[in-house]
Write a protein that holds these residues in place. Structure first.
Motif, PDB file in Angstrom:
ATOM      1  N   VAL A  18       0.834  -1.204   0.000  1.00 58.01           N
ATOM      2  CA  VAL A  18       0.000   0.000   0.000  1.00 58.01           C
ATOM      3  C   VAL A  18       0.868   1.253   0.000  1.00 58.01           C
ATOM      4  O   VAL A  18       0.598   2.220  -0.719  1.00 58.01           O
ATOM      5  CB  VAL A  18      -0.942   0.004   1.222  1.00 58.01           C
ATOM      6  N   GLN A  45      -4.189   6.593   3.164  1.00 58.00           N
ATOM      7  CA  GLN A  45      -3.096   5.837   3.759  1.00 58.00           C
ATOM      8  C   GLN A  45      -3.173   5.859   5.281  1.00 58.00           C
ATOM      9  O   GLN A  45      -2.986   4.838   5.943  1.00 58.00           O
ATOM     10  CB  GLN A  45      -1.760   6.401   3.283  1.00 58.00           C
ATOM     11  N   LEU A  48      -6.054   3.603   6.431  1.00 56.16           N
ATOM     12  CA  LEU A  48      -5.719   2.179   6.343  1.00 56.16           C
ATOM     13  C   LEU A  48      -4.709   1.781   7.420  1.00 56.16           C
ATOM     14  O   LEU A  48      -4.783   0.685   7.972  1.00 56.16           O
ATOM     15  CB  LEU A  48      -5.159   1.873   4.950  1.00 56.16           C
ATOM     16  N   LEU A  51      -6.640   1.493  10.626  1.00 61.02           N
ATOM     17  CA  LEU A  51      -7.456   0.276  10.579  1.00 61.02           C
ATOM     18  C   LEU A  51      -6.588  -0.966  10.808  1.00 61.02           C
ATOM     19  O   LEU A  51      -7.006  -1.909  11.486  1.00 61.02           O
ATOM     20  CB  LEU A  51      -8.171   0.182   9.230  1.00 61.02           C
ATOM     21  N   ALA A  52      -5.369  -0.948  10.256  1.00 58.28           N
ATOM     22  CA  ALA A  52      -4.463  -2.082  10.428  1.00 58.28           C
ATOM     23  C   ALA A  52      -4.036  -2.250  11.883  1.00 58.28           C
ATOM     24  O   ALA A  52      -3.801  -3.373  12.345  1.00 58.28           O
ATOM     25  CB  ALA A  52      -3.233  -1.900   9.542  1.00 58.28           C
ATOM     26  N   THR A 104      -6.568  -6.909   8.762  1.00 59.17           N
ATOM     27  CA  THR A 104      -6.515  -5.918   7.684  1.00 59.17           C
ATOM     28  C   THR A 104      -5.083  -5.719   7.223  1.00 59.17           C
ATOM     29  O   THR A 104      -4.812  -5.615   6.023  1.00 59.17           O
ATOM     30  CB  THR A 104      -7.095  -4.570   8.160  1.00 59.17           C
ATOM     31  N   ARG A 105      -4.162  -5.660   8.170  1.00 57.92           N
ATOM     32  CA  ARG A 105      -2.743  -5.494   7.840  1.00 57.92           C
ATOM     33  C   ARG A 105      -2.224  -6.687   7.041  1.00 57.92           C
ATOM     34  O   ARG A 105      -1.476  -6.527   6.086  1.00 57.92           O
ATOM     35  CB  ARG A 105      -1.926  -5.329   9.123  1.00 57.92           C
ATOM     36  N   LEU A 126      -3.534  -6.367   3.489  1.00 60.62           N
ATOM     37  CA  LEU A 126      -2.926  -5.296   2.704  1.00 60.62           C
ATOM     38  C   LEU A 126      -1.447  -5.556   2.413  1.00 60.62           C
ATOM     39  O   LEU A 126      -0.988  -5.386   1.282  1.00 60.62           O
ATOM     40  CB  LEU A 126      -3.077  -3.961   3.437  1.00 60.62           C
TER      41      LEU A 126
END
Length: 216
Positions: free
Chosen positions: A35, A72, A75, A78-79, A85-86, A89
């Motif tokens: 990402v 960014q 995300l 969220l990670a 999620t991490r 991604l």
């Protein structure tokens, strides 16, 4: 060509990108995940287009750049809250060498050939495979190495079984353990899972670091 407009835009976006990368954190510079790499490429392309098309307003380029930055940051947040999620991604680290033996199946899955492995071993100052106990391909593409000790006695790699209060089920599966097993250990020590900052398994022993033990 309006040279002054090009010069102004170049200097302007230099400081804009500098500030945005400061906001996104040092991780952007130190280790680029998938990402991070995508965001970096898009920002660089948008800046280049804005400098070339100096007849367009700066705002037209600034909006998508700021939007990418907030995307960014969102995300990344969220990670932190949702570890899965991490993993989705950025992927997960891959063990390419375990106890001195090459995991060819994992290398094929990562599209990582023997020449790549040998090259990164040389870059880490390793002359041959016999010196390596563990080799882990990180999500950033870097290779982390654990060399064998002087006596060539096999050592155990520390497996992270709890990270920031989250039990790592894939790691438990790799070491042939279950959630009930780690829960029993925590119950005996009267520790809740949410209170664990980091716990790892090494040499048939479990080591636990509580959040309360961290420096504030």
């Amino acid at each position: 060509m309006n040279y002054m407009a090009v010069i102004f835009r170049t200097v302007f976006f230099y400081f804009v990108v500098l500030i945005l990368y400061r906001v996104m954190g040092k991780r952007e510079v130190g280790q680029l995940g998938i990402v991070d790499l995508i965001v970096s490429i898009l920002i660089s392309q948008l800046v280049a287009i804005s400098i070339e098309n100096y007849d367009d307003t700066i705002l037209m380029s600034l909006i998508p750049i700021v939007l990418l930055t907030f995307l960014q940051l969102g995300l990344a947040y969220l990670a932190l809250k949702v570890p899965k999620t991490r993993s989705f991604l950025d992927g997960k680290p891959s063990v390419l060498i375990k106890h001195g033996r090459i995991n060819f199946k994992e290398m094929c899955r990562q599209k990582y050939n023997l020449d790549d492995l040998l090259m990164q071993l040389r870059e880490n100052g390793v002359r041959n495979l016999e010196e390596v106990e563990y080799a882990i391909l990180e999500t950033s593409g870097n290779l982390s190495l654990f060399k064998k000790n002087i006596l060539k006695i096999p050592t155990d790699y520390p497996f992270a079984i709890i990270v920031d209060g989250k039990i790592q089920d894939d790691i438990l599966k790799e070491i042939n353990r279950s959630r009930d097993w780690i829960q029993n250990i925590l119950d005996k020590k009267r520790i809740k899972v949410d209170d664990v900052f980091y716990a790892f398994y090494k040499g048939s022993k479990t080591f636990i670091i509580r959040k309360s033990e961290l420096l504030n």
